[in-house]
Every structure is written in structure tokens, then in C-alpha cells.
Design an enzyme around this catalytic site. Structure first.
Site, short mmCIF file in Angstrom:
data_model
loop_
_atom_site.label_atom_id
_atom_site.label_comp_id
_atom_site.label_asym_id
_atom_site.label_seq_id
_atom_site.Cartn_x
_atom_site.Cartn_y
_atom_site.Cartn_z
CG ASP A 258 6.07 20.19 -25.67
OD1 ASP A 258 5.37 19.22 -25.30
OD2 ASP A 258 6.15 21.25 -25.03
CD GLU A 259 6.97 13.62 -22.07
OE1 GLU A 259 7.36 13.00 -21.06
OE2 GLU A 259 5.78 13.59 -22.47
#
Length: 351
Positions: A258-259
Site C-alpha cells: 500500500d506504499e
């Protein structure tokens, strides 16, 4: 005719190889094997052979010494040289005419379609000069037509193979530098872009801001709504990051999980404004289970907060953790408390 040359290194090597081979070949077959010919003809052929060798050496060792227009025009020059040598040696045999394959393959492999078509026309005209001069009309017509058709078909095949290869190369490049889920750049593309941008900013060009983004409580989204919903959320984040950067020099990348990271050619205030636009764009997204996710964002800028890529990543990550520690769902700029408005973003003086 000036055209873009495909694969400049390959083009220079191809010209060098064939000139270095063609020069000695012409010297042996046109001079040494025909010593009984008129002296002026032998001298002319010898000088031409030496010129080919010299040009081959230059193309091999110092290709940049030649103007760029040379590489676009070399197929026409080569067709003219082959025609001249065939006329000088009064050689209208098929073997002599096959040397036209060299300028043809060079044009079809390294130049544009238009340039290749003109090269085929130049070869056809040169072949006509030789065959109609030394052969009877019937045989000349047959040889000229056969050679022109053969050259045209060869050019068509090579051009289409190159077109397919170009399309395949484009697809492979996109796959190698794009994230399959979201369509934004992947870590490899991000790493390749970061160093030059930071180096340029450190040398006095436009600042380079690194915006690092984490999706808040992403594991909870997956656990509650399923991985399909998590994938939709990631795509929504990527779309928001891209739309907020429209019209600016930027690179949006997914680094993993999720980066995300965004590379902007702007200062910290503009980067902060960008982060808030992205947050607003994501908040307006509809159709996600549980609503759009929140984002924690950290910002670092070169030369304001860092002078090298590694340091920029470190200070941007530190700002991201500062935003998370401050309650998530907010933006923090390196070296400052998490700001609530863009006016609170200071611009340090570069040391």
C-alpha cells in the site's frame, strides 16, 4: 533527408563493418585482379577502396565525428557508390547488383519507412543505369524488374519485422516499468528516475520533491472487505495521485503493498498543495466498500531538506512516520510539525 536513426550504435557498427569489408573486396576484385585495365580506372578504384576503408575506421572509432545527417543519408550514398563501381567496372552481373542489398538492409533496419522507400527507388534507378548500359534491352528489362521487385519485397519484410519488434519492445518496456495492478510506474522505474531528478535539483535546476504515501489501515480493508476491495482501493489511490499531478512534471509509482511515491519537480509548498489535491480527489471516489481510504503523506525536497537521493528518501520517510504518529490521514513536510494548511509549510534556506 534527415531522419531519426533507430539504434545509433547498431547503425554505426553496420556501416563500419561493411565499409571495412567492401574496401578490401573492391581493391582485390577491381584493382589487383584487373591490372591490365587503364591506369586511370585502376587509380580511381584504388582511391575509392581506400576511402571506404578510411570511412569504415572513422565509423568504428569516431562515429560522433560525422554529422548526424550522414547516418540518414548513408543508404543513398552507398547506393550511389555501388552504382558508380558497377559502371566503372562495367559489371552488370547479378552478383555485382546484389551489393545493393547493403544500403537496402541498412535503411530498412535503422531508418524510417519513407527513407527506405526512397532508398529502394534510388537502388532501382542505379540498377537501371547499369543494366541498360551493358545488357541488351530484353535482358536489361528482365534483370531490372527482377532486382527492383526483390529489393522492394526484402524491404517490406524487414520493415514489418522491425515494426513487430518495436511493438513487442514497447510492451516489454511497459511491463518492466509499470505496476500491473494500478498502471502507475513500479519501483524499478521510480529508482531510475529519482537519482537524475535529485542530481538535477542539487545542481540548481527545479527542486525535486518526493511525496511518499501510505494507505491508512489497508490491512483492515483487506480483512473486512476482501482482497478484491483492497485492489480497488489501491487503484483508486493511484488514480487520485495521477489526476492531482496532471499538468505537472511528475512520476507516480507504487513501491509495493500500500506504499506509493510521487516525484515532483517542484518545491515543498507546491508538493503540499499536490498532496491535498490528491487527498481531495480520493475522497470524492465513489463505489468503494467502506468509503475511500485515508492517506498518510510525507514530503521531502531537494535541495531544501536533502542533497542526495538516499537522504531525500530518508527525510521523506521520516515525515511520513511523523504524519502517522500525528494521527494519520494528514501530510507532514520534512523537519516540521504536520501542517494543516499550505501557509504553514516553511521553505528552509538551502545550506
Amino acid at each position: 533527408m534527415r531522419q531519426r536513426v533507430r539504434d545509433m550504435h547498431g547503425a554505426t557498427r553496420a556501416v563500419a563493418y561493411l565499409m571495412l569489408v567492401g574496401g578490401p573486396y573492391n581493391l582485390v576484385t577491381g584493382v589487383l585482379m584487373k591490372l591490365g585495365q587503364p591506369l586511370a580506372e585502376l587509380i580511381a578504384l584504388g582511391v575509392t577502396s581506400l576511402g571506404l576503408v578510411i570511412m569504415g575506421v572513422i565509423c568504428w572509432w569516431r562515429p560522433k565525428a560525422l554529422p548526424r545527417q550522414f547516418w540518414s543519408a548513408v543508404s543513398f550514398l552507398a547506393a550511389a557508390v555501388v552504382t558508380g563501381l558497377n559502371l566503372a567496372t562495367e559489371d552488370a552481373t547479378t552478383g555485382a547488383q546484389l551489393f545493393y542489398l547493403w544500403p537496402l538492409l541498412y535503411a530498412a533496419s535503422f531508418l524510417s519507412r519513407r527513407n527506405t522507400i526512397v532508398t529502394v527507388l534510388a537502388i532501382s534507378a542505379g540498377n537501371a543505369l547499369v543494366t541498360f548500359k551493358y545488357l541488351d534491352v530484353t535482358r536489361a528489362v528482365n534483370d531490372w524488374a527482377a532486382m527492383t521487385v526483390a529489393m522492394a519485397m526484402t524491404a517490406w519484410v524487414v520493415l514489418n519485422l522491425n515494426h513487430r519488434n518495436d511493438k513487442l519492445r514497447t510492451v516489454l518496456q511497459e511491463q518492466a516499468t509499470s505496476d500491473a495492478l494500478t498502471g502507475v510506474a513500479n519501483r524499478r522505474a521510480f529508482d531510475q528516475a529519482l537519482q537524475p531528478a535529485v542530481r538535477s535539483a542539487a545542481n540548481g535546476d527545479d527542486p525535486a520533491s518526493l511525496v511518499v504515501v501510505d494507505v491508512d489501515h489497508f490491512k483492515q480493508i483487506n480483512d473486512t472487505w476482501g482482497h478484491a476491495a483492497g485492489d480497488r482501493a489501491l487503484r483508486a489511490v493511484a488514480d487520485a495521485l495521477r489526476s492531482a499531478a496532471a499538468g505537472t512534471d511528475h512520476l507516480v509509482a507504487r513501491l509495493g503493498g500500500d506504499e506509493f511515491a510521487v516525484l515532483l519537480r517542484s518545491g515543498p509548498k507546491d508538493a503540499f498543495r499536490y498532496a491535498e489535491r490528491a487527498r481531495s480527489a480520493l475522497a470524492a471516489t465513489e463505489g468503494l466498500p467502506g468509503g475511500p481510504p485515508k492517506l498518510s503523506i510525507g514530503i521531502g525536497t531537494t535541495p531544501h531538506h536533502a542533497t542526495c537521493a538516499e537522504e531525500l528518501q530518508r527525510v521523506a520517510d521520516a515525515a511520513l512516520y511523523q504524519a502517522k504518529d500525528g494521527g494519520r490521514g494528514r501530510t507532514a513536510v520534512a523537519g516540521t510539525p504536520p501542517p494543516q494548511t499550505v501557509e504553514q509549510v516553511p521553505v528552509p534556506t538551502a545550506s
